[in-house]
Design a protein around this motif. Structure first.
Motif, short mmCIF file in Angstrom:
data_model
loop_
_atom_site.label_atom_id
_atom_site.label_comp_id
_atom_site.label_asym_id
_atom_site.label_seq_id
_atom_site.Cartn_x
_atom_site.Cartn_y
_atom_site.Cartn_z
N THR A 102 0.73 -1.13 0.21
CA THR A 102 -0.01 -0.15 -0.05
C THR A 102 0.65 1.15 -0.07
O THR A 102 1.63 1.36 0.94
CB THR A 102 -0.81 -0.05 1.23
N GLN A 103 0.89 2.07 -1.01
CA GLN A 103 1.61 3.19 -1.28
C GLN A 103 1.05 4.50 -0.40
O GLN A 103 -0.40 4.55 -0.33
CB GLN A 103 1.90 3.45 -2.80
N ALA A 104 1.74 5.47 -0.03
CA ALA A 104 1.11 6.72 0.60
C ALA A 104 0.19 7.36 -0.23
O ALA A 104 -0.73 7.74 0.27
CB ALA A 104 2.21 7.53 1.03
N GLY A 105 0.49 7.65 -1.56
CA GLY A 105 -0.54 8.58 -2.19
C GLY A 105 -1.88 7.90 -2.40
O GLY A 105 -2.76 8.76 -1.96
N PRO A 106 -2.01 6.90 -3.01
CA PRO A 106 -3.39 6.06 -2.95
C PRO A 106 -4.25 5.92 -1.62
O PRO A 106 -5.35 6.19 -1.44
CB PRO A 106 -3.02 4.80 -3.60
N TRP A 107 -3.40 5.72 -0.58
CA TRP A 107 -3.93 5.65 0.94
C TRP A 107 -4.50 6.97 1.39
O TRP A 107 -5.50 7.16 1.68
CB TRP A 107 -2.92 5.04 1.77
N LEU A 108 -3.69 8.07 0.93
CA LEU A 108 -4.04 9.33 1.30
C LEU A 108 -5.31 9.70 0.54
O LEU A 108 -6.23 10.66 1.07
CB LEU A 108 -2.85 10.49 1.23
N LYS A 109 -5.21 9.67 -0.75
CA LYS A 109 -6.18 10.01 -1.73
C LYS A 109 -7.45 9.60 -1.15
O LYS A 109 -8.53 9.98 -1.17
CB LYS A 109 -5.77 9.47 -3.14
N ASP A 110 -7.58 8.29 -0.76
CA ASP A 110 -9.08 7.64 -0.23
C ASP A 110 -9.08 8.14 1.29
O ASP A 110 -10.45 8.41 1.42
CB ASP A 110 -8.74 6.26 -0.06
N ALA A 111 -8.19 8.28 2.01
CA ALA A 111 -8.50 8.92 3.33
C ALA A 111 -8.73 10.45 3.57
O ALA A 111 -9.50 10.78 4.52
CB ALA A 111 -7.31 8.49 4.43
N LEU A 112 -8.12 11.20 2.73
CA LEU A 112 -8.48 12.58 2.97
C LEU A 112 -9.72 13.33 2.18
O LEU A 112 -10.16 12.69 1.27
CB LEU A 112 -7.25 13.43 2.21
N PRO A 113 -10.36 14.17 2.88
CA PRO A 113 -11.54 14.98 2.38
C PRO A 113 -11.12 15.77 0.92
O PRO A 113 -10.12 16.03 0.70
CB PRO A 113 -12.14 15.60 3.37
N GLU A 114 -12.23 15.84 0.16
CA GLU A 114 -11.99 16.90 -0.99
C GLU A 114 -12.82 18.13 -0.66
O GLU A 114 -13.89 18.08 -0.29
CB GLU A 114 -12.37 16.05 -2.19
N PRO A 115 -12.01 19.28 -0.80
CA PRO A 115 -10.66 19.39 -1.07
C PRO A 115 -9.83 19.29 -0.03
O PRO A 115 -10.29 19.26 1.28
CB PRO A 115 -10.63 20.86 -1.60
N HIS A 116 -8.46 19.16 0.01
CA HIS A 116 -7.66 19.03 1.17
C HIS A 116 -6.30 19.38 1.16
O HIS A 116 -5.97 19.99 -0.01
CB HIS A 116 -7.60 17.34 1.33
N ASN A 117 -5.56 19.41 2.46
CA ASN A 117 -4.02 19.92 2.08
C ASN A 117 -3.29 19.34 3.19
O ASN A 117 -3.63 19.07 4.35
CB ASN A 117 -4.12 21.58 2.49
N MET A 118 -2.51 18.27 2.57
CA MET A 118 -1.67 17.24 3.43
C MET A 118 -0.60 17.88 3.71
O MET A 118 0.43 18.40 2.62
CB MET A 118 -1.52 16.09 2.60
N ALA A 119 0.19 18.44 4.85
CA ALA A 119 1.29 19.04 5.14
C ALA A 119 2.56 18.26 5.19
O ALA A 119 2.26 17.07 5.75
CB ALA A 119 1.23 19.99 6.40
N TYR A 120 3.76 18.84 4.77
CA TYR A 120 4.86 17.82 4.90
C TYR A 120 6.26 18.89 5.33
O TYR A 120 5.90 19.96 4.80
CB TYR A 120 5.12 16.97 3.86
N ASP A 121 7.19 18.39 5.77
CA ASP A 121 8.50 19.12 5.94
C ASP A 121 9.32 18.68 4.77
O ASP A 121 9.69 17.70 4.74
CB ASP A 121 9.20 18.61 7.48
N PRO A 122 9.45 19.83 4.10
CA PRO A 122 10.35 19.52 2.84
C PRO A 122 11.72 19.13 3.13
O PRO A 122 12.37 18.55 2.11
CB PRO A 122 10.14 20.79 2.07
N ASP A 135 1.60 12.70 -7.48
CA ASP A 135 0.93 12.02 -8.64
C ASP A 135 -0.14 11.23 -8.59
O ASP A 135 -1.05 10.88 -9.42
CB ASP A 135 2.07 11.21 -9.35
N ALA A 136 -0.60 10.83 -7.29
CA ALA A 136 -1.59 10.18 -6.74
C ALA A 136 -2.79 11.08 -6.63
O ALA A 136 -3.93 10.64 -6.24
CB ALA A 136 -1.33 9.24 -5.66
#
Length: 585
Positions: A102-122, A135-136
């Motif tokens: 299970t990759q992060a992108g598809p999992w997040l796409k299914d779990a997050l609401p629309e619209p969404h903003n997922m934060a990360y430390d670059p 890309d997901a």
């Protein structure tokens, strides 16, 4: 004693910390935050101040990440940690997710609401990771680190002093290495390369350090120019005692961002290891390509290989002394007793700089936890008839060792013997392998699994990883793995460690280190490679079923044991034990 037995984390610490993180999410208006195992240098092992994943979730494995959302928190773990994670996290707050299936992108796409903003430390995610998630269809936004905001007692960054690795151990001067890598840049049309991996920089500059437990690397950043000059971004106190080098300009770490922005020309960046922030800061043209030090570092020179051979003979003496001692022990011996004794035997060599990772001593069901670490709360005694899996290694100035032996206390069962013999057959198959030049790890990984597959069995980790020379015990790019496409080349050191694990019952792993070499000429003299064995420690005879072995396998085991007997100079009880252990099957 290098290893401690304290409980680094506790499952009950995770829920309140997750709640505090969610307060930050609500305050900022984010739907979630990604917490990787990695630090800004993207090494496998991290300093205590960067162990955010363990601090938040309780999971202490060397790979994985957490996607903390407002209503759920997925902890992504690979096959090595699927037993361990269930003991370390609060399962009513954190959900283990099988990764990489299970990759992060598809999992997040299914779990997050629309619209969404997922934060990360670059600074904690590579460009490749960020691109894959985007890309997901996931919207990622950069932020400062939200875990650091709530981590009130966060340890200070490491300040270990660097040490010079002399020419008689490195086999090549830093100046020659810099010229070699600079030539690679010129040939590719690159004006500079950004280096963020501490082991790459430590190898390039012939320095070693103590910033990361078990890994003698120096944490820093560097920019290597095509004229072989280096801009090194490091705390000056770490290297002040080494003296100046006119080709190396030293800068404080906080000057790195401005230096990236000031670069001109075509800049080489490894999208698989450099933080995404590096690409965001560079205003010049970026050429994405592998860190130019990775492959030359992996192909050891003759001096490094000879030093590694010496380190393994030294380590084998300690291991045989340990196994002779272990054979005299009976039921009641604890896992901590085992770890303490083994480190003691290695320390008696008077050459041990560190252990190369926390020793794994898994008795009975703990052996099925692939990267088990015994603590005062998990410590258990070995019972009669149980298997004991011991995976350990040492860091010596001339080489890094990694060895696993599985033994038994008392009399084994037929089933234990059968499983052990299947694993041993897989290890022998890799040891005896001959293959054409250009073959990658994925092409021969199945050799180690075939005996298990024939009985419906398998293991959920790679067959082997690369190993450094007084550097990281886990090193790329070479691997023995279904996913490794890197061609094997002479001088590459790898582990050879098939296994079998039955949750709640036992674990078996047998591991030697091997080095790729030119194969002796045979047949029509095709250009082939093979492996030289580096590890010289007997197998557990009580677990070998001779009637399951083919004649060539028996011949290989007997030949291996005969070489051990010739190579190791021991006396007293250890020699008596070795005589019996190395007798022909």
């Amino acid at each position: 004693m290098f290893q401690s037995f304290d409980d680094a984390t506790s499952p009950d610490q995770g829920p309140p910390r997750l709640a505090a993180l969610r307060e930050e999410l609500a305050r900022e208006g984010y739907d979630g935050f990604l917490i990787p195992r990695a630090d800004a240098h993207q090494g496998e092992y991290v300093a205590p101040c960067d162990d955010r994943l363990a601090w938040l979730t309780g999971f202490t494995g060397s790979a994985g990440f957490c996607a903390a959302l407002r209503d759920q928190a997925g902890v992504f773990i690979d096959g090595r940690y699927r037993v361990q994670v269930k003991d370390q996290v609060a399962l009513d707050h954190f959900t283990p997710v099988h990764w990489p299936e299970t990759q992060a992108g598809p999992w997040l796409k299914d779990a997050l609401p629309e619209p969404h903003n997922m934060a990360y430390d670059p600074w904690l995610h590579t460009q490749a990771e960020v691109e894959k998630i985007r890309d997901a269809g996931v919207t990622l936004v950069e932020t400062d680190n939200l875990v650091d905001r709530i981590w009130e007692d966060r340890p200070a960054p490491p300040q270990g002093r660097a040490e010079a690795q002399p020419l008689e151990l490195s086999g090549k001067s830093s100046g020659d290495k810099r010229k070699e890598i600079a030539a690679i840049l010129k040939d590719a049309g690159h004006d500079a390369a950004v280096l963020t991996l501490p082991d790459s920089i430590s190898w390039l500059l012939n320095i070693r350090g103590s910033d990361i437990p078990r890994n003698p690397v120096v944490q820093c950043f560097a920019i290597l120019h095509a004229d072989a000059r280096v801009d090194l971004f490091i705390d000056p106190e770490k290297v002040a005692h080494l003296g100046p080098d006119p080709a190396i300009d030293q800068h404080p770490p906080d000057a790195f961002a401005d230096a990236l922005a000031a670069l001109t020309g075509t800049i080489r960046v490894d999208r698989g290891s450099a933080p995404a922030a590096v690409s965001q800061l560079i205003e010049a043209e970026i050429a994405y390509a592998q860190d130019p030090c990775v492959l030359p570092k992996a192909i050891k020179n003759p001096t490094e290989i000879e030093g590694t051979r010496t380190a393994h003979i030294r380590d084998a003496h300690a291991m045989v002394e340990f196994l002779a001692w272990l054979d005299k022990q009976g039921p009641g011996l604890t896992e901590i007793d085992v770890v303490t004794a083994l480190e003691g035997f290695r320390s008696k060599t008077n050459a041990l700089r560190d252990i190369s990772f926390d020793t794994i001593a898994g008795a009975g069901p703990h052996g099925a936890v692939v990267h088990y670490r015994c603590t005062t709360s998990t410590n258990r005694a070995v019972k009669a008839g149980e298997l004991l899996l011991v995976d350990s290694g040492g860091q010596y100035v001339d080489g890094t060792t990694d060895i696993t032996r599985t033994t038994v206390i008392g009399r084994p069962s037929r089933e234990q013997q059968e499983c052990y013999t299947l694993v041993l057959q897989g290890m022998i198959a890799i040891s005896q392998a001959r293959f054409p030049r250009g073959v990658a790890g994925r092409d021969i990984d199945a050799l180690a699994r075939a005996p298990l597959w024939r009985h419906g069995l398998d293991y959920d980790h790679g067959t082997g990883h690369g190993v450094g020379v007084y550097l990281c015990v886990h090193e790329g790019p070479q691997r023995l793995s279904r996913i490794s496409e890197v061609p094997l080349e002479p001088g590459m050191i790898l582990s050879n460690e098939p296994g079998y694990y039955r949750e709640g019952a036992f674990g078996i792993r047998i591991e030697n280190l091997i080095v790729v070499q030119e194969a002796p000429e045979l047949g029509d003299r095709r250009d082939q490679l093979s492996f030289e064995t580096l590890t010289w420690v007997p197998f557990e005879r009580r677990l070998i079923l001779r009637d399951m072995l083919a004649p060539h396998e028996i011949e290989w085991i007997n030949g291996y044991h005969a070489e051990i007997w010739e190579k190791l100079e021991l006396s007293g009880a250890a020699r008596d034990w070795l005589d019996a252990a190395c007798a022909p099957l």
